[in-house]
Design a protein around this motif. Sequence first.
Motif, mmCIF file in Angstrom:
data_model
loop_
_atom_site.group_PDB
_atom_site.id
_atom_site.type_symbol
_atom_site.label_atom_id
_atom_site.label_comp_id
_atom_site.label_asym_id
_atom_site.label_seq_id
_atom_site.Cartn_x
_atom_site.Cartn_y
_atom_site.Cartn_z
ATOM 1 N N ALA A 1 0.423 -1.789 -20.202
ATOM 2 C CA ALA A 1 1.111 -1.710 -18.909
ATOM 3 C C ALA A 1 0.090 -1.479 -17.788
ATOM 4 C CB ALA A 1 2.156 -0.600 -18.923
ATOM 5 N N PHE A 2 -0.883 -0.639 -18.049
ATOM 6 C CA PHE A 2 -1.923 -0.358 -17.048
ATOM 7 C C PHE A 2 -2.588 -1.672 -16.602
ATOM 8 C CE2 PHE A 2 -6.007 0.894 -15.394
ATOM 9 C CZ PHE A 2 -5.776 2.112 -14.783
ATOM 10 N N GLU A 3 -2.976 -2.489 -17.561
ATOM 11 C CA GLU A 3 -3.629 -3.771 -17.256
ATOM 12 C C GLU A 3 -2.690 -4.720 -16.516
ATOM 13 O OE1 GLU A 3 -6.799 -4.429 -17.430
ATOM 14 O OE2 GLU A 3 -7.090 -2.386 -18.203
ATOM 15 N N ILE B 1 -2.483 3.471 -10.199
ATOM 16 C CA ILE B 1 -1.751 3.310 -11.465
ATOM 17 C C ILE B 1 -2.025 4.603 -12.225
ATOM 18 C CG2 ILE B 1 -1.342 1.866 -13.473
ATOM 19 C CD1 ILE B 1 -3.019 -0.322 -12.057
ATOM 20 N N ILE B 2 -1.026 5.440 -12.289
ATOM 21 C CA ILE B 2 -1.260 6.803 -12.767
ATOM 22 C C ILE B 2 -0.733 6.976 -14.190
ATOM 23 C CG2 ILE B 2 -0.793 9.247 -12.279
ATOM 24 C CD1 ILE B 2 -0.530 8.454 -9.338
ATOM 25 N N ARG B 3 -1.614 7.469 -15.042
ATOM 26 C CA ARG B 3 -1.187 7.708 -16.429
ATOM 27 C C ARG B 3 -0.495 9.069 -16.513
ATOM 28 N NH1 ARG B 3 -3.948 4.442 -20.410
ATOM 29 N NH2 ARG B 3 -5.564 3.156 -19.412
ATOM 30 N N ASP C 1 0.812 -1.225 0.000
ATOM 31 C CA ASP C 1 0.000 0.000 0.000
ATOM 32 C C ASP C 1 0.845 1.274 0.000
ATOM 33 O OD1 ASP C 1 0.961 -0.094 2.536
ATOM 34 O OD2 ASP C 1 -0.991 -0.223 3.537
ATOM 35 N N ARG C 2 2.171 1.117 0.021
ATOM 36 C CA ARG C 2 3.038 2.285 -0.100
ATOM 37 C C ARG C 2 3.471 2.513 -1.551
ATOM 38 N NH1 ARG C 2 5.125 5.331 4.377
ATOM 39 N NH2 ARG C 2 4.050 4.480 6.176
ATOM 40 N N LEU C 3 3.079 1.608 -2.425
ATOM 41 C CA LEU C 3 3.612 1.670 -3.787
ATOM 42 C C LEU C 3 2.585 2.189 -4.793
ATOM 43 C CD1 LEU C 3 5.492 -1.749 -3.651
ATOM 44 C CD2 LEU C 3 6.545 0.522 -3.591
ATOM 45 N N THR C 4 3.077 3.006 -5.708
ATOM 46 C CA THR C 4 2.267 3.546 -6.793
ATOM 47 C C THR C 4 3.039 3.318 -8.084
ATOM 48 O OG1 THR C 4 1.355 5.290 -5.399
ATOM 49 C CG2 THR C 4 1.326 5.705 -7.751
ATOM 50 N N ALA C 5 2.321 3.009 -9.160
ATOM 51 C CA ALA C 5 3.005 2.867 -10.451
ATOM 52 C C ALA C 5 2.513 3.948 -11.403
ATOM 53 C CB ALA C 5 2.741 1.487 -11.042
ATOM 54 N N THR C 6 3.401 4.397 -12.266
ATOM 55 C CA THR C 6 2.953 5.277 -13.346
ATOM 56 C C THR C 6 3.099 4.518 -14.657
ATOM 57 O OG1 THR C 6 5.155 6.185 -13.800
ATOM 58 C CG2 THR C 6 3.817 7.324 -12.146
ATOM 59 N N VAL C 7 2.262 4.867 -15.621
ATOM 60 C CA VAL C 7 2.425 4.323 -16.973
ATOM 61 C C VAL C 7 2.312 5.491 -17.950
ATOM 62 C CG1 VAL C 7 1.456 2.056 -16.386
ATOM 63 C CG2 VAL C 7 -0.049 3.844 -17.283
ATOM 64 N N TYR C 8 2.799 5.296 -19.142
ATOM 65 C CA TYR C 8 2.654 6.343 -20.155
ATOM 66 C C TYR C 8 1.184 6.432 -20.556
ATOM 67 C CZ TYR C 8 3.678 9.316 -24.127
ATOM 68 O OH TYR C 8 3.710 10.377 -24.994
ATOM 69 N N ALA D 1 7.154 13.957 -21.399
ATOM 70 C CA ALA D 1 8.297 13.314 -22.053
ATOM 71 C C ALA D 1 9.054 12.432 -21.060
ATOM 72 C CB ALA D 1 9.235 14.383 -22.608
ATOM 73 N N ASP D 2 8.914 12.735 -19.764
ATOM 74 C CA ASP D 2 9.553 11.935 -18.718
ATOM 75 C C ASP D 2 9.158 10.468 -18.796
ATOM 76 O OD1 ASP D 2 11.059 13.726 -17.441
ATOM 77 O OD2 ASP D 2 9.995 13.645 -15.513
#
Length: 470
Positions: free
Chosen positions: A136-138, A151-153, A123-130, A157-158
């Motif tokens: 990747a989101f799925e 899971i944050i879109r 619960d401390r982890l967050t993921a980002t996807v392009y 450019a980063d």
Amino acid sequence: MSGVNDIRSAFLNYFAANGHHIVPSSPLVPRNDPTLMFTNAGMVQFKNVFTGVEKRPYQRATTSQKCVRAGGKHNDLDNVGYTARHHTFFEMLGNFSFGDYFKDHAIELAWKLVTQEFGFPKDRLTATVYIDDDEAFELWKKIAGLPESRIIRISGADNFWQMGDTGPCGPCSEIFYDHGDKIPGGPPGSLDEDGDRFVEIWNLVFMQYEKLPDGSRLNLPKPSIDTGAGLERVAAVLQGKHDNYDIDLFVALIRAAADLTGADPQGPMKASLRVIADHLRASSFLIADGVLPSNEGRGYVLRRIMRRAMRHAQLLGAREPLMWRLVGVLVREMGEAYPELQRARALIEETLRLEETRFRKTLERGLSILDEKSVSLKKGDMFDGETAFTLYDTYGFPLDLTQDALRARGIGVDIASFTDAMEQQKAKARASWSGSGEAATETIWFPLREKLGTTEFLGYETEVAEGVVA
Ligand code: ATP
Ligand code: MG
Ligand code: MG
Ligand code: MG
């Protein structure tokens, strides 16, 4: 509690157990790549493998790569001492797939390592996807079981990586660790993401396209994986610290600097101790890899790093050259993993001692000029660029040292007039050669070039400068 050396081994061994070849770090001066100032990521040594120009006897690799980000596209010099998570020198842990596994296995390997081996609470982890990377989101939902809200879109450019204007490229996905609501800062993608509450731990790059000169993209027949995790940031989480500078390795370096100067590691001079510890690592590793202080190119970046630390040593009241006396502690902490430090120890100590001895001769006088000329300035004011140029030219103050010195008071440096003063000096010198022959070129041009640096260095210096003022 795992120390940095154990964490590095744990990472490499985990990937070795998963079929990866452990490859040693490449040097900080990239081989065959004059376009790059310093190695700044794990993938640098594998560039030609990713493009297919070079073949290796393995398709999966893992490394702990020495990186320096103190120039060029990635420049974290001005963050050091001020953020909890940036160094000029750091180790990037990585795993690489050269046309072997792709997105799903890369996510699975990373997720298992952080949650099972390292035991980070989910619960401390967050993921980002392009932004458009639905795949990747799925996968983050399926493999990690992350709720959609974490899971944050991201569109910037980063989160889309490319090797250059052409060549391999693809979306990134990053893992962030939430250090808790006592620390300011918003989640990735939010307006206050620059705070240090959510720290980016690991970046996974999915190389799935090839960008062509006309701007179009082809799907790569064999997509690849390139990842990078900051060892010091992982260590901070594992050691229950928010701040990279509180991990075992930095505590040892900071304590040594504190003992020699009498400064309190938690006192008002905290930032100076951090700058010294960080810059000691960068300088020592650069010298071990063959860079020596000079007035242009890589050597000038090294000189800037060294002198900046030396000003902080002076601020702490050091009466004698300080940096070289810390090398032993660094060798003790990191020499086993990087034997080049042990081999170069005498050279590192001698280079630091000589540079600090020389610089101290003009440092004090330069600082008093700086004080004198800035005494009436207040927050938001600009320091005169011509004086900054005199400090550079006569007292050996790299521009960023002057900027760093004024930063705490919220004062910028007038870069345009700094550049003008430099141009004027060049023009004067040029005028004085007219009509002279080759002999004059050698006696005037070369020493001057030494002094001012090449055009390349000027552009580079300006870039750095703008970053600070903005
Ligand atoms: P940040 O956004 O925090 O500056 P980044 O996105 O620039 O990091 P990447 O280029 O993605 O970093 O590098 C991969 C990893 O290397 C990061 O996720 C981070 O863990 C680590 N890293 C990057 N820069 C630094 C640095 N200056 N000091 C320590 N670790 C770093
Ligand atoms: Mg960065
Ligand atoms: Mg980032
Ligand atoms: Mg990143």
